[in-house]
Design a protein around this motif. Sequence first.
Motif, PDB file in Angstrom:
ATOM      1  N   ARG A 202      -3.405   3.332  10.167  1.00 56.82           N
ATOM      2  CA  ARG A 202      -4.513   2.377  10.197  1.00 56.82           C
ATOM      3  C   ARG A 202      -5.375   2.506   8.944  1.00 56.82           C
TER       4      ARG A 202
ATOM      5  N   ALA B  25      -6.127  -0.540   6.547  1.00 55.01           N
ATOM      6  CA  ALA B  25      -7.507  -0.928   6.243  1.00 55.01           C
ATOM      7  C   ALA B  25      -7.746  -0.967   4.738  1.00 55.01           C
TER       8      ALA B  25
ATOM      9  N   SER C 170      -6.227  -4.167   3.595  1.00 53.70           N
ATOM     10  CA  SER C 170      -7.033  -5.298   4.073  1.00 53.70           C
ATOM     11  C   SER C 170      -8.327  -5.436   3.288  1.00 53.70           C
TER      12      SER C 170
ATOM     13  N   GLU D 241     -11.180  -3.566   7.967  1.00 53.74           N
ATOM     14  CA  GLU D 241     -10.029  -4.475   8.030  1.00 53.74           C
ATOM     15  C   GLU D 241     -10.454  -5.942   8.065  1.00 53.74           C
TER      16      GLU D 241
END
Length: 167
Positions: free
Chosen positions: A72, A76, A79, A153
Amino acid sequence: PVEQYWRDNRLNMIHEGTHGIQALDLLGRKAVMQGGAGLKLLAHRVDATIARALPRARLAAHASALAQALQRLGAATRSAWATDDPADALANATPYLQAFGHTMLAWLWLDVGAAILESGAAAATANVGRLAALDYFMRYELPKADAWLRVVELRDRTCRDVPEDAF
């Protein structure tokens, strides 16, 4: 005593500014430097610890949680920079830093747990405490990274859109 309280409180402002600058440096420079090479190298080291811990029943859930957090964190990072607009990416640099730090602490705790189990000394009083601290961190602290990374994100604009004169 009032003067001492004032002097002591000045440290809070200094800390907050330093924290913000470190966050901007991490997400704005270090995470993307040389195409993210440093972040990839770090991820390989974390992955090696995860691989050591996964076969151990005592650590398997923690290793999986760290693997998800690391994935993640990478998502992130991508993103945040999806628009290639530094203002979009850096608007949420502080939550990124917080999530990054928690992910790295989870890695260190998992490494400690793996070393304890590999040594065969899990029953030693100090190691019982260390393994309990590992459990606590993975169950209570690491999940906080999800909330921090969510705003990264989404490139949330809440902080970015407040005009300076509103302060």
